[in-house]
Design an enzyme around this catalytic site. Structure first.
Site, mmCIF file in Angstrom:
data_model
loop_
_atom_site.group_PDB
_atom_site.id
_atom_site.type_symbol
_atom_site.label_atom_id
_atom_site.label_comp_id
_atom_site.label_asym_id
_atom_site.label_seq_id
_atom_site.Cartn_x
_atom_site.Cartn_y
_atom_site.Cartn_z
ATOM 1 N N HIS A 95 1.502 1.088 -5.672
ATOM 2 C CA HIS A 95 1.014 0.974 -7.048
ATOM 3 C C HIS A 95 -0.503 1.080 -7.129
ATOM 4 O O HIS A 95 -1.050 1.297 -8.199
ATOM 5 C CB HIS A 95 1.584 -0.264 -7.763
ATOM 6 C CG HIS A 95 0.991 -1.582 -7.399
ATOM 7 N ND1 HIS A 95 1.587 -2.460 -6.516
ATOM 8 C CD2 HIS A 95 -0.143 -2.200 -7.808
ATOM 9 C CE1 HIS A 95 0.849 -3.556 -6.406
ATOM 10 N NE2 HIS A 95 -0.216 -3.421 -7.182
ATOM 11 N N ASP A 231 6.326 -1.021 -1.157
ATOM 12 C CA ASP A 231 5.127 -0.767 -1.957
ATOM 13 C C ASP A 231 3.907 -0.408 -1.095
ATOM 14 O O ASP A 231 2.980 -1.192 -0.956
ATOM 15 C CB ASP A 231 4.842 -2.017 -2.812
ATOM 16 C CG ASP A 231 3.915 -1.714 -3.986
ATOM 17 O OD1 ASP A 231 3.239 -0.662 -3.975
ATOM 18 O OD2 ASP A 231 3.864 -2.545 -4.910
ATOM 19 N N SER A 658 -3.709 -6.878 -4.206
ATOM 20 C CA SER A 658 -2.743 -5.834 -3.919
ATOM 21 C C SER A 658 -3.269 -4.952 -2.798
ATOM 22 O O SER A 658 -4.398 -4.474 -2.869
ATOM 23 C CB SER A 658 -2.501 -4.970 -5.150
ATOM 24 O OG SER A 658 -1.552 -5.564 -5.957
HETATM 25 N N1 ARG Z 1 3.051 -7.136 -10.248
HETATM 26 C C1 ARG Z 1 2.232 -6.336 -9.383
HETATM 27 C C2 ARG Z 1 0.798 -6.495 -9.825
HETATM 28 O O1 ARG Z 1 0.512 -7.369 -10.535
HETATM 29 C C3 ARG Z 1 2.690 -4.912 -9.326
HETATM 30 C C4 ARG Z 1 2.484 -4.088 -10.553
HETATM 31 C C5 ARG Z 1 2.938 -2.663 -10.463
HETATM 32 N N2 ARG Z 1 4.386 -2.525 -10.494
HETATM 33 C C6 ARG Z 1 5.150 -2.422 -11.649
HETATM 34 N N3 ARG Z 1 6.454 -2.332 -11.524
HETATM 35 N N4 ARG Z 1 4.648 -2.406 -12.866
HETATM 36 O O2 ARG Z 1 -0.042 -5.742 -10.085
HETATM 37 N N1 GLU Z 2 0.182 -6.677 -7.944
HETATM 38 C C1 GLU Z 2 -1.039 -7.413 -8.058
HETATM 39 C C2 GLU Z 2 -2.281 -6.537 -7.913
HETATM 40 O O1 GLU Z 2 -2.309 -5.442 -8.349
HETATM 41 C C3 GLU Z 2 -1.019 -8.501 -7.051
HETATM 42 C C4 GLU Z 2 -0.150 -9.531 -7.573
HETATM 43 C C5 GLU Z 2 -0.917 -10.727 -8.028
HETATM 44 O O2 GLU Z 2 -1.421 -10.764 -9.150
HETATM 45 O O3 GLU Z 2 -0.975 -11.626 -7.188
HETATM 46 O O4 GLU Z 2 -3.309 -6.918 -7.479
#
Ligand code: ARG
Ligand code: GLU
Length: 723
Positions: A95, A231, A658
């Site tokens: 991502h 990921d 991330s």
């Molecule tokens: N939750 C993760 C973060 O905060 C991954 C976000 C990307 N993935 C998604 N399915 N939208 O950024």
């Molecule tokens: N997916 C998140 C990011 O893009 C990390 C998840 C979180 O917020 O801990 O940094």
């Protein structure tokens, strides 16, 4: 609101526990909490070693020798990455690489859907705009930054002086080098650190799994455990022949990092020590109950409710055709990401009785501070400022999440801005109108199919905002819900902005002398936007907001200094601010609800269990199923012969982490951080070791996908792997 009974059941159990910790422990020092400054890690060394670490603080950060710090980078401007070979090969999340994978994807070469693996260096794809930043060193520059700043200076004077000092320090510290530097405030400006960085600009895409591995589970599984998302994506950093950063050139060569990660295939078991080394973005650990309450009960519920509406309509549309699915996929991903996180955050704050907990801490602080003039009034003043801030922040949330929810209003806003900014310049107006005409060409391509979705989103979100009493200027003319709804529907249906020919004709014939007429009724959508905007963003409200936020920042500087004085023996970690940090904890399952236990790791078996060829997020590639059937996992299987996919641990992480390397007790790479469990997303404000878990991709699944699934063994061969 969400999971009402569940939450209140938990409350009973937790109120006792919460009161207990609130009484015994000050505002920090919960096990595993903290995002520590690498340069000061010697302060944490003993605790980390006691927790299981077998390396030293100097192995992690050392300015005189190559160390783990040299293998960790800021990837772009909001993710982390790590070097995994001496040839500049870099790992981060799928991502995080997403937009670059998308940019190189076409219908004929759809790398996003099918994956991409460069078979040779020549095939690696340049990514203009992408930077990779290595920290060279950091230093405490508090004294120089605050030089000449008077104790009683107002915030403006203070910040001007500080800006001037910072510019001088940066100039001095980078003179004659190719380094770039930033200075960041810590503890609301009680301390300042300079970061001297090396910024690489030739970064190329090397590999990405297909979406149904890299984004497996999609938004349904996002923020959730058990998780099965592969990921990751791979890039390579290039430099000039001297190894210095250089813009893209055919003559550049792979960068040779001072240090790259050693990868361990041993994996981890429950209770094993792990640490995460990366760039957490923002936390608000030391704020008062007002800020917690504003998030949990003020802005979060508004944002969640308005995004509920948008998501419902987008999802409907996406189920109708794959064309619609593609169009809305990335929009929905970003809307849903915050939507889900805020739900977890509000629920977590409620479960922890976060507001009451903060109030109790403030009560203790008040007692301590009552005879100390510097601190005695700080909490009262914070409260006064929050009471001014809250209504404005609430109103702006309605505006940004509600009025700005539809394409229609976004396009109206664009037009409104063009008209406003070109009021006195006909040729500029003409030029900008031409630009909008060009945009229309793309936008109206298949307007007929998406118009019903956008119409519904506009009408429902605007109506929601009106019901909340935010658009009361409409009440003079329209009486009752049915009349207001009809007004919104007609505004949409009759707007020239929703009719290509009429809109282009308007843009072509627009002259600035018509400006006043257009904004005051000539184009009803612009008129509506103009009035709604003028109501929400009056100069009064702007002044109130700016001055309250400035005051809060100034008061927080005092409040946190007071908290440190009140508990002199404690090690306060500074809030995240997108600087390099170390956080440590243990691999651990948890109990998300009564009678439910989450194991700390998942396997390929779970991917097969989740498989559903009819649901886009759960499609499994035939090749992956084949490998599963033949159990062809090679050296990447765990001791039980399973293919591990992801694991959770108690590391305190946040957005920006991330892609961060997850390391074992020996400082070897065992995973890549990519998410948190949503039951613990309140950790940006309040950390609870019972619920807060970071989610990591097991490095063995990553290597298995590269090697066994994609057949890109040449990339694995570059890496340093220990069994
Ligand atoms: N939750 C993760 C973060 O905060 C991954 C976000 C990307 N993935 C998604 N399915 N939208 O950024
Ligand atoms: N997916 C998140 C990011 O893009 C990390 C998840 C979180 O917020 O801990 O940094």
């Amino acid at each position: 609101m969400i999971h009402n009974t569940y939450a209140s059941r938990l409350n009973v159990r937790y109120s006792f526990y919460v009161m207990l910790i609130a009484m015994l422990i000050p505002t920090f020092a919960v096990a595993d909490e903290g995002m520590w400054i690498p340069m000061l890690l010697s302060k944490n060394e003993a605790a980390m070693q006691k927790a299981g670490m077998r390396i030293s603080a100097k192995d992690i950060y050392d300015i005189n020798n190559a160390c783990l710090k040299d293998a960790v980078v800021l990837f772009g401007s909001g993710c982390t990455g790590e070097y995994v070979s001496d040839q500049g090969l870099l790992l981060t999340n799928h991502h995080c690489g997403y937009s670059f994978i998308v940019r190189h994807s076409t219908v004929a070469n759809d790398y996003l859907t099918h994956g991409f693996w460069a078979a040779s260096r020549e095939q690696e794809l340049p990514c203009p705009g992408l930077t990779v930043t290595r920290l060279v060193r950091m230093d405490d520059v508090t004294e120089q930054v605050l030089k000449g700043v008077g104790k009683d200076d107002d915030e403006n004077t203070r910040s001007n002086k500080i800006d001037e000092n910072m510019a001088n320090i940066i100039k001095e510290r980078t003179a004659g080098t190719h380094y770039k530097a930033v200075i960041k405030p810590f503890y609301y400006g009680n301390q300042y650190f300079i970061y001297i960085n090396e910024v690489f600009t030739d970064v190329r895409l090397v590999g990405a799994p297909p979406s149904n591995i890299g984004k497996f589970g999609g938004d349904t599984d996002n923020w959730m455990w058990p998780r099965h998302t592969g990921d990751f994506s791979m890039f390579r950093v290039y430099a000039d022949k001297e190894g210095k950063p250089a813009d893209y050139s055919k003559d550049n060569v792979p960068y040779r990092p001072l240090k790259h990660m050693t990868i361990s295939l041993k994996g981890v078991d429950e209770d094993d020590f792990t640490f995460v080394f990366g760039y957490p973005g923002t936390t608000k650990r030391y704020v008062t109950h007002d800020e917690v309450d504003l998030a949990a009960n003020g802005t979060n519920p508004i944002r969640i409710a308005l995004r509920d509406i948008r998501l419902k309509h987008y999802k409907n549309a996406m189920e109708q055709s794959s064309k619609q699915r593609l169009r809305y996929a990335s929009k929905v991903a970003s809307i849903a990401n915050g939507w889900k996180k805020w739900q977890g955050e509000s629920l977590g704050i409620e479960r922890l009785e976060g507001v009451a907990q903060k109030k109790e801490q403030e009560r203790q602080f008040r007692m301590w501070a009552s005879d100390k003039p510097e601190y005695a009034k700080v909490l009262d003043e914070l409260e006064q400022n929050y009471s001014k801030l809250r209504p404005v922040e609430t109103e702006w949330t309605y505006f940004n999440e509600g009025i700005m929810a539809s394409d229609f209003m976004n396009r109206t806003y664009k037009l409104w801005r063009v008209l406003r900014d070109t009021q006195f310049d006909d040729s500029l107006a003409h030029e900008q109108c031409e630009r909008l005409i060009a945009e229309n060409e793309r936008f109206f391509n298949d307007f007929d199919t998406h118009s019903p979705t956008d119409r519904a989103i506009f009408v429902e979100t605007a109506l929601y905002v009106w019901k909340a009493g935010q658009l009361s200027f409409l009440d003079k003319k329209y009486h009752g819900e049915a009349a207001v709804r009809k007004f919104f529907e007609e505004l949409y249906d009759n707007s020239i902005l929703n009719n290509k020919d009429k809109y282009n004709k308007f843009l072509r014939s627009y002259r600035t002398k018509n400006y006043t007429k257009v904004v005051s009724g000539g184009v009803p959508a612009v008129d509506f936007f103009n009035v709604a905007y003028a109501n929400a963003y009056t100069s009064d409200k702007r002044d109130i907001h700016t001055s309250a936020r400035n005051n809060i920042n100034r008061l927080m500087r005092t409040y946190i200094k007071g908290q440190m004085a009140m508990y002199p023996d404690s090690n306060f970690f500074p809030d995240a601010n997108l600087t390099l940090r170390v956080t440590y904890g243990h691999v651990k399952g948890f109990e998300p609800a009564d009678g439910v236990y989450y194991k700390p790791y998942t396997t390929l078996d779970g991917i097969i269990q989740k498989e559903n060829p009819d649901i886009y997020d759960y499609v499994v590639e035939p090749r992956l199923k084949e490998l599963y059937r033949s159990k062809d996992y090679g050296r990447y299987a765990n001791a039980k012969g399973e293919m591990p996919v992801a694991f959770i641990a108690t590391n305190h992480t946040t957005g920006g982490n991330s892609g961060s390397p997850v390391l074992n007790a020996d400082g070897q790479l065992i995973g890549i951080n990519f998410d948190r469990c949503w039951e613990g997303t309140m950790s940006d404000l309040l950390f609870d070791p019972n619920y807060c878990r970071n989610i990591s991709l097991d490095i063995r699944y990553c290597l298995f996908v590269i090697d066994k699934y994609a057949g890109a063994k040449h990339l694995v061969d570059e890496m340093t792997i220990v069994q």
